[in-house]
Design a protein around this motif. Structure first.
Motif, PDB file in Angstrom:
ATOM      1  N   HIS A 200      25.234  91.138  55.089  1.00 24.99           N
ATOM      2  CA  HIS A 200      25.866  89.861  54.756  1.00 24.99           C
ATOM      3  C   HIS A 200      25.501  88.864  55.853  1.00 24.99           C
ATOM      4  CE1 HIS A 200      29.779  87.593  53.460  1.00 24.99           C
ATOM      5  NE2 HIS A 200      28.693  86.854  53.356  1.00 24.99           N
TER       6      HIS A 200
ATOM      7  N   ARG B 164      39.217  91.322  43.491  1.00 23.41           N
ATOM      8  CA  ARG B 164      38.520  90.494  44.475  1.00 23.41           C
ATOM      9  C   ARG B 164      38.379  91.162  45.843  1.00 23.41           C
ATOM     10  NH1 ARG B 164      40.881  86.687  41.022  1.00 23.41           N
ATOM     11  NH2 ARG B 164      39.620  84.808  40.673  1.00 23.41           N
ATOM     12  N   LEU B 165      38.968  92.336  46.004  1.00 19.05           N
ATOM     13  CA  LEU B 165      38.903  93.020  47.294  1.00 19.05           C
ATOM     14  C   LEU B 165      37.769  94.029  47.324  1.00 19.05           C
ATOM     15  CD1 LEU B 165      42.640  93.816  48.169  1.00 19.05           C
ATOM     16  CD2 LEU B 165      41.194  92.020  49.137  1.00 19.05           C
ATOM     17  N   ASP B 166      37.026  94.016  48.412  1.00 15.40           N
ATOM     18  CA  ASP B 166      36.043  95.069  48.659  1.00 15.40           C
ATOM     19  C   ASP B 166      36.805  96.382  48.847  1.00 15.40           C
ATOM     20  OD1 ASP B 166      34.278  96.880  50.117  1.00 15.40           O
ATOM     21  OD2 ASP B 166      32.959  95.154  50.413  1.00 15.40           O
TER      22      ASP B 166
ATOM     23  N   GLU C 223      30.690  88.006  44.550  1.00 17.66           N
ATOM     24  CA  GLU C 223      31.078  88.781  45.722  1.00 17.66           C
ATOM     25  C   GLU C 223      31.201  87.904  46.960  1.00 17.66           C
ATOM     26  OE1 GLU C 223      29.818  92.851  48.168  1.00 17.66           O
ATOM     27  OE2 GLU C 223      28.489  92.042  46.623  1.00 17.66           O
ATOM     28  N   LEU C 224      30.253  87.009  47.159  1.00 13.81           N
ATOM     29  CA  LEU C 224      30.315  86.101  48.310  1.00 13.81           C
ATOM     30  C   LEU C 224      31.524  85.174  48.217  1.00 13.81           C
ATOM     31  CD1 LEU C 224      26.536  85.138  48.667  1.00 13.81           C
ATOM     32  CD2 LEU C 224      27.826  86.789  50.037  1.00 13.81           C
TER      33      LEU C 224
ATOM     34  N   ILE D 181      33.938  90.904  56.809  1.00 14.09           N
ATOM     35  CA  ILE D 181      33.471  90.394  55.516  1.00 14.09           C
ATOM     36  C   ILE D 181      32.958  88.963  55.654  1.00 14.09           C
ATOM     37  CG2 ILE D 181      34.911  91.924  54.132  1.00 14.09           C
ATOM     38  CD1 ILE D 181      36.909  89.615  53.832  1.00 14.09           C
TER      39      ILE D 181
ATOM     40  N   ASN E  54      34.358  85.798  46.590  1.00 20.28           N
ATOM     41  CA  ASN E  54      35.565  86.591  46.815  1.00 20.28           C
ATOM     42  C   ASN E  54      35.763  86.882  48.295  1.00 20.28           C
ATOM     43  OD1 ASN E  54      36.126  86.678  44.081  1.00 20.28           O
ATOM     44  ND2 ASN E  54      35.141  88.669  43.767  1.00 20.28           N
ATOM     45  N   ARG E  55      34.689  87.220  48.982  1.00 19.12           N
ATOM     46  CA  ARG E  55      34.794  87.483  50.419  1.00 19.12           C
ATOM     47  C   ARG E  55      35.283  86.242  51.161  1.00 19.12           C
ATOM     48  NH1 ARG E  55      30.433  91.462  53.312  1.00 19.12           N
ATOM     49  NH2 ARG E  55      30.967  93.359  52.178  1.00 19.12           N
ATOM     50  N   LYS E  56      34.793  85.089  50.766  1.00 18.57           N
ATOM     51  CA  LYS E  56      35.217  83.848  51.430  1.00 18.57           C
ATOM     52  C   LYS E  56      36.698  83.595  51.200  1.00 18.57           C
ATOM     53  CE  LYS E  56      34.172  78.923  51.798  1.00 18.57           C
ATOM     54  NZ  LYS E  56      33.318  77.809  51.325  1.00 18.57           N
TER      55      LYS E  56
ATOM     56  N   LEU F 117      26.947  94.276  51.755  1.00 17.10           N
ATOM     57  CA  LEU F 117      27.344  93.897  50.405  1.00 17.10           C
ATOM     58  C   LEU F 117      27.212  95.101  49.478  1.00 17.10           C
ATOM     59  CD1 LEU F 117      25.505  90.474  50.412  1.00 17.10           C
ATOM     60  CD2 LEU F 117      27.986  90.818  50.528  1.00 17.10           C
TER      61      LEU F 117
ATOM     62  N   ARG G 255      38.718  86.074  53.214  1.00 17.78           N
ATOM     63  CA  ARG G 255      38.577  85.732  54.635  1.00 17.78           C
ATOM     64  C   ARG G 255      39.479  84.549  55.002  1.00 17.78           C
ATOM     65  NH1 ARG G 255      33.549  85.417  54.252  1.00 17.78           N
ATOM     66  NH2 ARG G 255      33.141  83.189  54.545  1.00 17.78           N
TER      67      ARG G 255
END
Length: 363
Positions: free
Chosen positions: A358, A125-127, A12-13, A188, A15-17, A352, A20
């Motif tokens: 986060h 990969r998207l929230d 998750e971290l 994010i 994917n967020r990176k 998260l 972003r």
């Protein structure tokens, strides 16, 4: 935390990176598009392409006959007949390439946004909480293309330039898209656990972002009316701070948006209001949360606003030289992006999936 939970958190971290970084790149590309758009306006190039061809228009003229056809179309509009009559082919190519580059960048930005979004979406990969905002951004991008043509069309029949109202709408839509991109991206991103300076700090930061957005609108009116050329001194406008001799009684309150001299005054006044509001915000932040991340960001925002004010004055004093004017427009968008980032930092990030905040250093 179990190993599967640890692995899920790391994914998750990561994917967020990735998402972003893509959003920040999109924001940077949008900034470049805005600067090229500013150059298109300042070089009076915006009416050089008289048709809206979203697909076929990506290919520029490739032969002498094609160039002659484009010039012949330009010869039919008032700007050529009343301002540029007798323009040579080389002079036409100069203005054509600015407008073509602006449209090409806009099309490219659409692809840079849409294709990665589709990839992130289908690969999970998207929230889920940012999917609707991203679809909304894509829709706003499509609407912006229509607004761009709506703006250009206002100068093709009865005018020698585009409507300053439509130009302001076009620029402010770009500003809105940039602000929303920054809001989603910062949402994010990892945040620090610093306490807010006051209970109202996030609200105040939002007001500051809105004031900066409105100031961009006023600046667009100035650009659309060439109002920056009416008075080229500072801090006075002629013999006073307010150009009362330029007030047209027949316009009434419309002087504020249709009288070039008064529009410049309103834009100047807006700058003073933004500077005072940001300064007050910084003082309060240092009073109640000295040294916190929020306070340092507020201080950086003040530095950007002061820098923008200095560039704005230089733009006036140099009679709107192209380089100073483009820096002024580009920096306005940077100020807005940073103001939104500061606001989002005070609101806090999206939690998260497991409900945890986060924060930096999370593993």
């Amino acid at each position: 935390m179990s190993q599967p939970e640890q692995n899920s958190l790391q994914r998750e971290l990561k994917n967020r990176k990735m998402v972003r970084q893509w959003l920040y790149f999109t924001a940077l590309m949008l900034l470049c598009l805005v600067i090229v758009g500013g150059a298109t306006r300042l070089t009076d190039s915006g009416l050089s392409i008289t048709e809206w061809k979203p697909i076929h228009g990506v290919v520029p003229p490739l032969t002498d006959a094609a160039w002659e056809e484009e010039l012949q179309k330009y010869r039919q509009i008032p700007e050529y007949q009343l301002v540029n009559k007798g323009m040579s082919m080389d002079e036409f190519k100069f203005i054509f390439w600015w407008e073509w580059a602006h449209r090409f960048l806009a099309r490219s930005l659409g692809l840079v946004f849409a294709l990665p979004m589709a990839f992130f979406w289908v690969t999970g990969r998207l929230d889920n909480r940012i999917k609707k905002p991203l679809v909304g951004l894509l829709a706003l991008g499509g609407l912006q293309g229509f607004i761009g043509w709506w703006m250009v069309s206002s100068g093709l029949s009865e005018r020698v330039d585009v409507s300053h109202y439509r130009l302001a709408t076009h620029l402010c839509m770009a500003a809105l898209i940039l602000a929303l991109i920054m809001w989603v991206a910062r949402g994010i991103a990892p945040h620090r656990n610093d306490l807010k300076p006051t209970a109202n700090s996030s609200f105040v930061a939002g007001v500051l972002a809105i004031l900066i957005f409105l100031q961009i609108y006023l600046g667009a009116l100035v650009a659309g009316m060439d109002a920056g050329l009416v008075f080229n001194e500072w801090p006075m406008m002629g013999n006073s701070f307010f150009p009362s001799v330029m007030w047209e009684a027949s316009l009434g309150w419309h002087n504020l948006v249709e009288n070039p001299a008064i529009v410049q005054f309103v834009h100047r006044t807006g700058a003073y209001v933004v500077l005072a509001a940001v300064l007050l915000h910084v003082i309060i932040c240092w009073r109640w949360a000295a040294g916190s991340t929020h306070t340092w960001r507020a201080t950086m925002l003040l530095a950007l606003v002061i820098g923008q004010a200095i560039v704005g004055i230089a733009t006036l004093l140099t009679e709107v030289q192209l380089d100073w004017a483009l820096v002024h427009q580009g920096l306005a968008f940077i100020v807005l992006a940073f103001a939104v980032a500061h606001w989002r930092g005070l609101v806090g990030p999206l939690p998260l999936k497991d409900g945890r905040a986060h924060t930096h250093g999370l593993t």
